[in-house]
Design a protein around this motif. Structure first.
Motif, PDB file in Angstrom:
ATOM      1  N   PRO A   1      53.702  46.427  44.785  1.00  0.00           N
ATOM      2  CA  PRO A   1      52.467  45.691  45.033  1.00  0.00           C
ATOM      3  C   PRO A   1      52.012  44.832  43.851  1.00  0.00           C
ATOM      4  O   PRO A   1      51.223  43.914  44.043  1.00  0.00           O
ATOM      5  CB  PRO A   1      51.435  46.793  45.301  1.00  0.00           C
ATOM      6  CG  PRO A   1      51.994  48.007  44.655  1.00  0.00           C
ATOM      7  CD  PRO A   1      53.484  47.877  44.736  1.00  0.00           C
ATOM      8  N   SER A   2      52.500  45.117  42.653  1.00  0.00           N
ATOM      9  CA  SER A   2      51.967  44.374  41.516  1.00  0.00           C
ATOM     10  C   SER A   2      52.973  43.362  40.968  1.00  0.00           C
ATOM     11  O   SER A   2      52.905  42.959  39.830  1.00  0.00           O
ATOM     12  CB  SER A   2      51.529  45.335  40.422  1.00  0.00           C
ATOM     13  OG  SER A   2      52.638  46.056  39.965  1.00  0.00           O
TER      14      SER A   2
ATOM     15  N   LYS B   1      26.318  39.672  51.326  1.00  0.00           N
ATOM     16  CA  LYS B   1      27.421  40.208  50.545  1.00  0.00           C
ATOM     17  C   LYS B   1      26.887  41.390  49.765  1.00  0.00           C
ATOM     18  O   LYS B   1      25.728  41.414  49.370  1.00  0.00           O
ATOM     19  CB  LYS B   1      27.952  39.134  49.604  1.00  0.00           C
ATOM     20  CG  LYS B   1      28.811  38.144  50.356  1.00  0.00           C
ATOM     21  CD  LYS B   1      29.661  37.335  49.422  1.00  0.00           C
ATOM     22  CE  LYS B   1      30.508  36.390  50.247  1.00  0.00           C
ATOM     23  NZ  LYS B   1      31.095  35.320  49.472  1.00  0.00           N
TER      24      LYS B   1
ATOM     25  N   TRP C   1      26.959  42.511  46.794  1.00  0.00           N
ATOM     26  CA  TRP C   1      26.328  42.489  45.468  1.00  0.00           C
ATOM     27  C   TRP C   1      25.134  41.564  45.396  1.00  0.00           C
ATOM     28  O   TRP C   1      24.532  41.384  44.368  1.00  0.00           O
ATOM     29  CB  TRP C   1      27.346  42.159  44.385  1.00  0.00           C
ATOM     30  CG  TRP C   1      28.360  41.153  44.794  1.00  0.00           C
ATOM     31  CD1 TRP C   1      29.585  41.402  45.318  1.00  0.00           C
ATOM     32  CD2 TRP C   1      28.240  39.738  44.726  1.00  0.00           C
ATOM     33  NE1 TRP C   1      30.226  40.246  45.584  1.00  0.00           N
ATOM     34  CE2 TRP C   1      29.442  39.213  45.229  1.00  0.00           C
ATOM     35  CE3 TRP C   1      27.243  38.872  44.278  1.00  0.00           C
ATOM     36  CZ2 TRP C   1      29.658  37.840  45.295  1.00  0.00           C
ATOM     37  CZ3 TRP C   1      27.469  37.519  44.354  1.00  0.00           C
ATOM     38  CH2 TRP C   1      28.665  37.007  44.860  1.00  0.00           C
TER      39      TRP C   1
ATOM     40  N   LEU D   1      21.403  41.231  46.340  1.00  0.00           N
ATOM     41  CA  LEU D   1      20.361  42.106  46.849  1.00  0.00           C
ATOM     42  C   LEU D   1      19.405  41.369  47.765  1.00  0.00           C
ATOM     43  O   LEU D   1      18.896  41.919  48.717  1.00  0.00           O
ATOM     44  CB  LEU D   1      19.574  42.696  45.677  1.00  0.00           C
ATOM     45  CG  LEU D   1      20.367  43.667  44.808  1.00  0.00           C
ATOM     46  CD1 LEU D   1      19.604  43.976  43.543  1.00  0.00           C
ATOM     47  CD2 LEU D   1      20.629  44.947  45.562  1.00  0.00           C
TER      48      LEU D   1
ATOM     49  N   TYR E   1      52.068  37.643  46.115  1.00  0.00           N
ATOM     50  CA  TYR E   1      52.178  39.098  46.006  1.00  0.00           C
ATOM     51  C   TYR E   1      52.291  39.672  47.423  1.00  0.00           C
ATOM     52  O   TYR E   1      51.831  39.046  48.383  1.00  0.00           O
ATOM     53  CB  TYR E   1      50.940  39.672  45.314  1.00  0.00           C
ATOM     54  CG  TYR E   1      50.938  39.414  43.838  1.00  0.00           C
ATOM     55  CD1 TYR E   1      51.597  40.277  42.975  1.00  0.00           C
ATOM     56  CD2 TYR E   1      50.290  38.309  43.306  1.00  0.00           C
ATOM     57  CE1 TYR E   1      51.609  40.047  41.617  1.00  0.00           C
ATOM     58  CE2 TYR E   1      50.293  38.060  41.940  1.00  0.00           C
ATOM     59  CZ  TYR E   1      50.950  38.937  41.099  1.00  0.00           C
ATOM     60  OH  TYR E   1      50.974  38.714  39.759  1.00  0.00           O
TER      61      TYR E   1
ATOM     62  N   HIS F   1      50.664  41.766  49.150  1.00  0.00           N
ATOM     63  CA  HIS F   1      49.454  41.907  49.982  1.00  0.00           C
ATOM     64  C   HIS F   1      48.993  40.573  50.547  1.00  0.00           C
ATOM     65  O   HIS F   1      48.141  40.549  51.421  1.00  0.00           O
ATOM     66  CB  HIS F   1      48.346  42.574  49.185  1.00  0.00           C
ATOM     67  CG  HIS F   1      47.699  41.673  48.170  1.00  0.00           C
ATOM     68  ND1 HIS F   1      48.192  41.507  46.905  1.00  0.00           N
ATOM     69  CD2 HIS F   1      46.611  40.873  48.259  1.00  0.00           C
ATOM     70  CE1 HIS F   1      47.427  40.659  46.246  1.00  0.00           C
ATOM     71  NE2 HIS F   1      46.466  40.253  47.037  1.00  0.00           N
ATOM     72  N   GLN F   2      49.549  39.480  50.053  1.00  0.00           N
ATOM     73  CA  GLN F   2      49.146  38.175  50.580  1.00  0.00           C
ATOM     74  C   GLN F   2      49.994  37.757  51.772  1.00  0.00           C
ATOM     75  O   GLN F   2      49.813  36.675  52.303  1.00  0.00           O
ATOM     76  CB  GLN F   2      49.263  37.117  49.474  1.00  0.00           C
ATOM     77  CG  GLN F   2      48.302  37.376  48.330  1.00  0.00           C
ATOM     78  CD  GLN F   2      48.533  36.464  47.159  1.00  0.00           C
ATOM     79  OE1 GLN F   2      49.649  36.353  46.661  1.00  0.00           O
ATOM     80  NE2 GLN F   2      47.494  35.781  46.741  1.00  0.00           N
TER      81      GLN F   2
ATOM     82  N   ARG G   1      55.264  39.719  41.899  1.00  0.00           N
ATOM     83  CA  ARG G   1      55.436  38.610  42.840  1.00  0.00           C
ATOM     84  C   ARG G   1      56.731  38.830  43.621  1.00  0.00           C
ATOM     85  O   ARG G   1      57.734  39.285  43.067  1.00  0.00           O
ATOM     86  CB  ARG G   1      55.500  37.282  42.096  1.00  0.00           C
ATOM     87  CG  ARG G   1      54.211  36.925  41.411  1.00  0.00           C
ATOM     88  CD  ARG G   1      54.325  35.590  40.692  1.00  0.00           C
ATOM     89  NE  ARG G   1      53.288  35.438  39.680  1.00  0.00           N
ATOM     90  CZ  ARG G   1      52.032  35.070  39.943  1.00  0.00           C
ATOM     91  NH1 ARG G   1      51.675  34.784  41.179  1.00  0.00           N
ATOM     92  NH2 ARG G   1      51.157  34.967  38.985  1.00  0.00           N
TER      93      ARG G   1
END
Lengths: 315, 687
Positions: free
Chosen positions: B111-112, B370, B372, B374, B157, B159-160, B114
């Motif tokens: 996973p880490s 989203k 973060w 508030l 990567y 996951h893409q 390319r």
């Protein structure tokens, strides 16, 4: 990225604000105040009122709170309750430097060593050497710092007389000028930290070694060394580093004990000291600074994780 | 001593392989006796149910077995004995002369790192390429496995990439050094059926292009029949039959193979007669038991005779390069697994109130701010998981819901039973309105509607005996006393084909199929009117799947229960459903009576799903409609057709800008197709 930082830092500000209110209110709830503590047994109602007026303690709490925070933002934390000559800011500045020296040295020694050893042993899981070292790590973690520290003092100072047992500085002396006093505190902090990192790294390496992508790498015909360096280590060390970074606060807890044990002039020592001497202004500010360090080291941890992990970096 | 390859020798030759794993819980005989040969340019399919040892054979070919394994027999690659090779010699083979493609590509890629580098490193190591040469070669490889934008995909990567793209990368990686032998271990299992079809196309095409021998391991007979030239069938660690693909599927000589084939739901034949599924009774021979002098399949075999229990059958020649491990293989013919029973027709639906009636069912996930932020306005659009879906199920009927992953099938199931509250639309049980959340429904409503999940192991409490799950349901929903419920629990277990002694066993002592039958028994305990089964047979082996499907059907006939049956397997849905709902990205693509939905005219998405489904028949004509990519996550309301982005029959602008009209199928009201193409035209192009 910039937006992430701004948001996170403003969140930290909100957190610290809440912490400051909590600290201030808790101390406010205690019976007596700085003036009463300064006067001690000599206190009479008149002298107490005079001193309270002089120190501004007769004003309502929210005004005093705002004054404290306003001062803190300008870098002025006021003066110690022990003596109006002692500026809290300058004391904390020096103590923070000493603590940082201790913490950073321990980190610089323990992190690379712990990671390297964790990887080395992790790739030899269930061998004799693995079992021996894991057990050793477990023992080291289980022993509290005040035990390892005391044993060290007993052996290195009392029995062998190689090192001074305490780090008390004469006025005008600094830690930098007396590096020998650093050795035992650093060793004690490093010991616990090292064992912890080593065990984390080992566990993560073992887990990654069993993953499907490591099987893929092995069945690609790559030599074991390449498999370890390219496929195992980046994935195993990432969570390890994150956990370490997130445990900076835990490290601080250890520092408070160790600094007291060796009478080391750091933040932890000062915190305990101000509690013992009931120096309320000093206690307030020390606790506040420790909270701030904790909040920012957590931010640093998250940033490290983001930088190392492509899944976070690229989304 | 270093071994050298012998070009005269067979590419891969496995002779009397036996692999035993020594574990603290005893010795497991994963492979008892396997002999195989793979020639250059040939695809050998290796098929069998879970635990039969097929993956162990695959890994033994790569010399990759754990230290706890004891290997007997020979594995020869170009004449060299793999089992005798040193680590250094194995490294020279792996990734270079022999390479592997794995199940579950997402966990098989680092996973880490390319993906380009993951392909290049084998080239640099084995072929001494420079970094630049390797990069160019990787681009060529990406192109050859049909990845779009091969020049840049290497920078991504894992996951893409989507699941299908990941598997293409793994295949490119395996092909990197032009191996002589390619081992594919369940390469399409776990992928969506549409993705599976495109990967199978690629493998079929590779077979002609690369001059490699391929071992193709799969539990799926349909997939095997599509790619394999020859097939070996494994049972309980033994290869029991080996033949050319057509001979095996059309004239299997081992009772087990014949049984497997009759367990797979097949489309009705030309005469339109549909047969009931057969099933194989009993359990697989225990891997912990040492080999006895008997046929391992005899305890489950309908043809077993006295000699089967006393003689371990050798591999016998059944003519035409057809080998079979059965003493009585001449007796194997269609019908040995019980007469082909014509399926009983279900009574026509009465016009009364349906058991379940959903109108405009809607579920949006998330949305709002989203995390973060508030304060401030809502900045994130919700995921539109289910958009205005209608469905109704009558008593004694089954509604099948199909679609790829992400199409909203499971969301629909959960919204019906109230595990997730719906955001809009109405839901009626027997004409009575249902609250959106399960906690707000009445006890009767809850007991009238039970759900069965995909993973039975996760749905049973591992610390409590089976009795607990069933008795609890009986006492809570059927209101029985302690004594009554224990008595009824025994009956229920018998009704799902399990011995009442199972009541006192722990879930871990049961196989997956037995656990799923317990889950069904506890669903039936409440005496429900509606059973919602979410991929309830997907994790089961075909023989067990057939048992569970038959069980469900019999139960329905006896009780008149209604079922909502969710699955990605079109063969299964065809077999069980009276009506079919085809979902795509939360929208109804097509809805109607099963025969109407499954025949022309149908929605282009249904057509693509049908075209992708592998059929266990080597003579089946290959189909050509393929869908690339995966179901999008829809956040914004859009103007055009939900399927426009992937539709193989897209008309043009109109599909992008106007929502599709709701058309009625040729057979009348009950059949709905949401598409711009007029139904007459759809019929014309699909016939």
């Amino acid at each position: 990225m910039a937006r992430f930082l701004i948001v996170r830092i403003s969140l930290i500000m909100v957190t610290l604000l809440a912490v400051s209110i909590a600290i201030f209110s808790l101390i406010e709830l205690l019976p007596g105040d700085a003036a009463a503590l300064m006067l001690g047994q000599q206190s009479t109602p008149d002298s107490l009122r005079n001193l309270q007026e002089q120190m501004g303690l007769d004003r309502p709490p929210h005004i005093r709170y705002l004054e404290w925070i306003g001062g803190a933002l300008r870098g002025d934390l006021g003066v110690s309750a022990k003596s109006p000559d002692i500026s809290i800011s300058s004391v904390i500045g020096e103590r923070l430097r000493n603590s940082a020296l201790l913490a950073v040295s321990a980190f610089v020694i323990a992190v690379p060593l712990g990671l390297a050893m964790g990887v080395w042993v992790g790739s030899r899981a269930d061998t004799k050497i693995d079992r021996f070292l894991s057990m050793g790590g477990l023992v080291t973690i289980s022993l509290p710092e005040f035990v390892t520290g005391v044993v060290m003092i007993l052996v290195l100072s009392t029995m062998l007389g190689w090192l001074p047992s305490s780090s008390i500085m004469m006025p005008g002396e600094s830690i930098i000028g007396n590096p020998q006093v650093l050795i035992m505190p650093i060793l004690t902090v490093t010991g616990a930290l090292f064992a912890y990192i080593f065990r984390m790294a080992r566990a993560n390496v073992i887990e990654v070694m069993e993953s499907n992508y490591v099987r893929t790498a092995v069945l690609k015909g790559l030599p074991m060394r390449t498999v370890m360096v390219r496929h195992v280590m980046p994935n195993a060390l990432l969570p390890t580093i994150t956990v370490i970074a997130n445990n900076v606060g835990w490290l601080f807890g250890g520092l408070i004990i160790i600094e007291n044990l060796f009478a080391y002039p750091g933040m932890g020592g000062e915190l305990i000291n101000s509690i013992k001497t009931q120096d309320i202004p000093m206690l307030q500010s020390t606790a506040m600074v420790i909270a701030a360090v904790y909040a920012f080291s957590n931010l640093a941890a998250d940033l490290t994780y983001g930088l190392l992990n492509p899944r976070v970096r690229l989304s | 001593m270093t071994q050298t390859p012998n070009s005269e020798a067979p590419l891969m030759q496995v002779e009397d392989l036996a692999v035993t794993f020594y574990t603290p819980r005893g010795a497991f005989r994963a492979v008892r006796q396997a002999s195989l040969e793979i020639a250059r340019g040939e695809v050998l399919g290796l098929v069998g149910e879970s635990g039969c040892g097929k993956s162990t054979v695959a890994f033994a070919m790569m010399g990759y077995l754990p230290g706890t394994a004891q290997v007997e027999g020979a594995v020869r690659f170009e004449g060299m004995d793999i089992t005798a090779m040193s680590d250094a010699e194995l490294r020279q083979m792996r990734g270079n002369h022999m390479a592997m493609v794995y199940q579950d590509p997402v966990t098989s890629l680092n996973p880490s790192m390319r993906v380009g580098r993951q392909v290049e490193e084998a080239l640099v190591y084995h072929l001494d390429m420079t970094a630049d040469q390797a990069r160019d070669r990787a681009v060529d490889l990406f192109e050859s496995v049909g990845l779009a934008d091969p020049g840049r995909i290497g920078r991504r990567y894992p996951h893409q990439l989507s699941g299908g793209m990941q598997q293409r990368v793994v295949i490119a990686m395996a092909l990197a050094c032009e191996p002589h032998l390619l081992i594919m271990d369940e390469p399409t299992t776990g992928l969506d059926v549409t993705t599976e079809a495109t990967i199978l196309d690629l493998i079929v095409e590779l077979k002609d292009r690369v001059n490699a021998g391929i071992l193709f391991v799969s539990h799926n007979l349909g997939v095997i029949s599509r790619v394999a030239d020859r097939v070996a069938v494994m049972y309980a660690g033994e290869v029991v039959e080996q033949a050319a693909v057509r001979d095996l599927f059309k004239g299997s000589r081992h009772p087990y193979t014949a049984g497997l084939l009759s367990c797979v739901p097949q489309p009705p034949g030309d005469d339109g007669v549909e047969h009931q599924l057969s099933s194989i009774p009993g359990a697989v021979f225990d891997a912990q038991v040492e080999q006895s002098e008997s046929c391992l399949f005899a305890p489950r075999c309908p043809l077993a005779q006295d000699d089967c229990a006393s003689v371990s059958p050798p591999m016998l020649d059944a003519g035409d390069d057809h080998a079979v491990k059965c003493l009585h293989h001449e007796n194997v013919k269609p019908g040995i697994w019980g007469d082909l029973l014509e399926r009983q027709q279900k009574p026509d639906q009465d016009g009364g109130v349906p058991v379940l009636n959903a109108k405009g069912l809607r579920k949006f996930y998330g949305g709002g701010r989203k995390k973060w932020i508030l304060f401030g306005p809502s900045v994130r659009q919700p995921v539109r998981a289910l958009v205005d879906v209608d469905m109704r199920v009558g008593s004694g009927r089954t509604l099948g819901i199909v679609g790829e992953s992400g199409s909203g099938k499971s969301t629909a199931a959960r919204a019906i039973v109230g595990l997730i509250p719906r955001n809009g639309g109405s839901l009626e049980l027997h004409g009575e309105s249902l609250d959106s959340h399960v906690h707000e429904r009445t006890e009767e409503q809850r007991s009238a509607m039970r759900m069965v999940f995909q993973n039975p192991t996760a749905s049973l409490n591992p610390k409590l005996p089976i009795r607990h799950a069933i008795v609890r349901a009986l006492r809570k929903f059927a209101g029985l006393s302690h004594a009554e419920s224990n008595e009824r629990a025994e009956e229920l277990l018998e009704s799902v084909g399990l011995d009442p002694s199972f009541l006192d066993r722990q879930p871990s002592e049961l196989s997956g199929g037995q656990q799923q039958r317990v889950a069904l028994a506890s669903a039936f305990a409440a005496n429900p009117d509606l059973v919602v089964a979410d991929e309830a047979v997907s994790a089961l082996d075909v023989s067990v799947q057939a048992q569970v499907l038959n069980l469900l059907e019999n139960h329905q006939r006896e009780t008149g229960n209604a079922y909502v049956f969710i699955t990605h397997d079109l063969g299964v849905v065809r077999y069980v459903s009276d009506d079919i709902l085809v979902l795509y990205a939360g929208h109804v693509a097509e809805y109607g009576p099963s025969p109407d939905v499954l025949s022309a005219p149908s929605h282009p998405y249904t057509e693509a799903l049908l075209s992708a489904a592998p059929i266990p028949d080597p003579d089946a004509e290959p189909t050509h409609i393929r869908l690339e990519g995966s179901v999008p996550t829809l956040r914004a309301a859009f103007e055009g057709c939900f399927f426009a982005g992937r539709c193989p029959r897209k008309l043009g602008d109109i599909c992008d800008h106007t929502p599709p009209p709701q058309q009625t199928g040729l057979n009348g009201d009950g059949h709905v197709i949401n598409c711009h193409i007029p139904v007459e035209e759809l019929e014309a192009i699909q016939r």
